[in-house]
Design a protein around this motif. Structure first.
Motif, short mmCIF file in Angstrom:
data_model
loop_
_atom_site.label_atom_id
_atom_site.label_comp_id
_atom_site.label_asym_id
_atom_site.label_seq_id
_atom_site.Cartn_x
_atom_site.Cartn_y
_atom_site.Cartn_z
N PHE A 1 0.87 -1.23 -0.02
CA PHE A 1 -0.08 0.17 -0.10
C PHE A 1 0.89 1.44 0.10
N MET A 2 2.12 1.14 -0.15
CA MET A 2 3.06 2.25 -0.22
C MET A 2 2.95 3.01 -1.61
N THR A 3 2.96 4.25 -1.68
CA THR A 3 3.00 4.77 -2.88
C THR A 3 4.57 4.55 -3.42
N THR A 4 4.62 4.44 -4.90
CA THR A 4 5.93 4.02 -5.80
C THR A 4 6.59 5.29 -6.18
N GLY A 5 5.96 6.34 -5.88
CA GLY A 5 7.11 7.48 -6.36
C GLY A 5 6.43 8.08 -7.82
N GLU A 6 5.72 7.38 -8.38
CA GLU A 6 5.05 7.73 -9.85
C GLU A 6 3.64 8.50 -9.44
N ILE A 7 3.58 9.40 -10.72
CA ILE A 7 2.13 9.89 -10.78
C ILE A 7 1.76 9.25 -12.03
N HIS B 1 -6.35 4.46 -2.66
CA HIS B 1 -5.45 5.35 -3.33
C HIS B 1 -5.51 6.75 -3.39
N ASN B 2 -4.48 7.52 -3.54
CA ASN B 2 -4.42 9.03 -3.56
C ASN B 2 -4.41 9.47 -5.15
N TRP B 3 -5.51 10.37 -5.25
CA TRP B 3 -5.81 11.02 -6.39
C TRP B 3 -5.23 12.34 -6.39
N VAL B 4 -4.58 12.73 -7.36
CA VAL B 4 -3.85 14.06 -7.71
C VAL B 4 -4.97 14.90 -7.93
N LEU B 5 -5.54 16.04 -7.40
CA LEU B 5 -6.62 16.89 -7.75
C LEU B 5 -6.25 17.80 -8.76
N ASN B 6 -7.22 18.17 -9.71
CA ASN B 6 -7.09 19.33 -10.51
C ASN B 6 -7.40 20.65 -9.91
N THR B 7 -7.63 20.59 -8.72
CA THR B 7 -8.26 22.01 -8.46
C THR B 7 -7.25 23.04 -7.79
N ASN B 8 -6.05 22.54 -7.61
CA ASN B 8 -4.86 23.38 -7.58
C ASN B 8 -5.21 24.26 -6.27
#
Length: 380
Positions: free
Chosen positions: A238-244, A280-287
């Motif tokens: 469950f650890m983030t790999t560093g990728e997006i 999972h973590n999503w990278v938001l578009n909301t800035n």
């Protein structure tokens, strides 16, 4: 003489009846007894606090972990529903480890193998989840007793001083969580903190939402929309790999309303297999724009809609995959797998070890501020 006896008997029955009525517990709209939250732990008193607005919405909060215990809102038929998971008493919160409704800290989500470096110094945190440190460690803020000040019927401030070295983190961290119930049925959450030594911080709310208001029903039919073009993949721990990575063409694409259960068990897709579903973590578009919707959750059955707004760069969508029927919550309901959905606004997981990601560092003289809004409405 007989009449006098009957009169005295009737009076005594009436007096007993009145006493019984006075003794009956005064319950919240969600059915909670405030007395069940009045105790002392770690030398500090706990209690239940009730927020109400003129629209009839009710939010109950305890200062144990600054937790949201219940949220009562009307469905499309005007019936009041409790839309979060939790417990009926403080003893259950004390005895059954959980994150239900809590203000998570010092660092929400996972830190790789519990270690990070800050200004050339190495720090080791307790390991409590698949070889990593999760949600501040085994004694994170969710198990702390906050100092509570109820400002008025709609606002409560909860403060906590996390001492230097607590759970391995540096710095005396003076933090505050403010919950405000607005007139348009939103829970406005503001986090603030200051430190006397460089540290890391990432606070969030860990409410499990059940928009059917029925904790025997899973989330599979609820519609989710995430304002995100990319996400941070995880490994088998469950650890983030560093990728997006882009969500395009994957089961991680929630840019249009999508039933949660439509793809969640597709374990041929390695990310769903690694996460045991969505976690999972999503990278938001909301800035960081609090006026932009970050996520929307909707129950077609109840008509209840939850819109999430935040100043944070990410949001963790967790589908309650590890609920397993071993815990009984409010009103004795057994919480089975995926009967609650978490939408945790946050810095990215393990950001202190991934220097290209938004920073979670807080230094003396700076002020940590984070703002999240859970806005409820009804679609008929």
């Amino acid at each position: 003489m007989k009449k006098t006896f009957l009169a005295l008997f009737a009076a005594s029955v009436l007096a007993f009846s009145c006493t019984e009525k006075k003794a009956a517990p005064e319950l919240t709209l969600s059915g909670l007894d405030k007395k069940n939250f009045e105790t002392e732990t770690n030398g500090k008193g706990t209690d239940l606090y009730v927020l109400k607005n003129s629209a009839g919405m009710e939010v109950c909060i305890t200062n144990f972990g600054a937790r949201i215990v219940s949220i009562m809102i009307p469905d499309k038929d005007g019936q009041m529903k409790d839309v979060v998971l939790g417990f009926d008493s403080i003893q259950d919160y004390l005895n059954i480890p959980s994150d239900f409704g809590a203000a998570i800290g010092r660092y929400a989500n996972r830190i790789n193998k519990g270690h990070f470096e800050l200004d050339g110094e190495h720090f080791q945190l307790p390991i409590n989840n698949f070889g990593h440190s999760l949600h501040g460690g085994p004694k994170g803020f969710q198990y702390a007793v906050y100092n509570a000040t109820q400002i008025d019927d709609k606002t409560i401030e909860l403060s906590y001083l996390a001492k230097d070295g607590e759970q391995g983190y540096p710095g005396n961290l003076d933090c505050k969580v403010t919950y405000t119930l607005t007139e348009d049925n939103a829970i406005d959450i503001k986090y603030a903190a200051e430190t006397d030594k460089a540290t890391i911080i990432n606070m969030t709310n860990h409410s499990y939402f059940n928009l059917d208001g029925d904790a025997t029903v899973s989330s599979k039919d609820w519609l989710l929309t995430l304002n995100a073009d990319s996400y941070t993949p995880v490994d088998t721990t469950f650890m983030t790999t560093g990728e997006i990575l882009t969500v395009e063409g994957t089961d991680m694409d929630f840019r249009v309303p999508t039933a949660i259960g439509s793809r969640i068990d597709n374990f041929e897709f390695d990310q769903l297999k690694n996460g045991n579903g969505y976690d999972h973590n999503w990278v938001l578009n909301t800035n960081g724009d609090i006026a932009k919707v970050a996520a929307t959750l909707e129950s077609l059955k109840s008509g209840i809609v939850l819109d999430v707004y935040t100043t944070e760069p990410g949001i963790q969508f967790y589908a309650g995959n590890f609920l397993d029927g071993t815990v009984k919550g409010k009103q004795g309901v057994t919480y089975q797998q995926r009967v609650g959905v978490c939408l945790e606004t946050q810095k990215y997981p393990d950001a202190p070890n991934k220097k290209d990601w938004p920073s979670a560092t807080l230094r003396p003289g700076e002020k940590y501020e984070s703002h999240t809004i859970f806005k409820f409405s009804v679609k008929k």
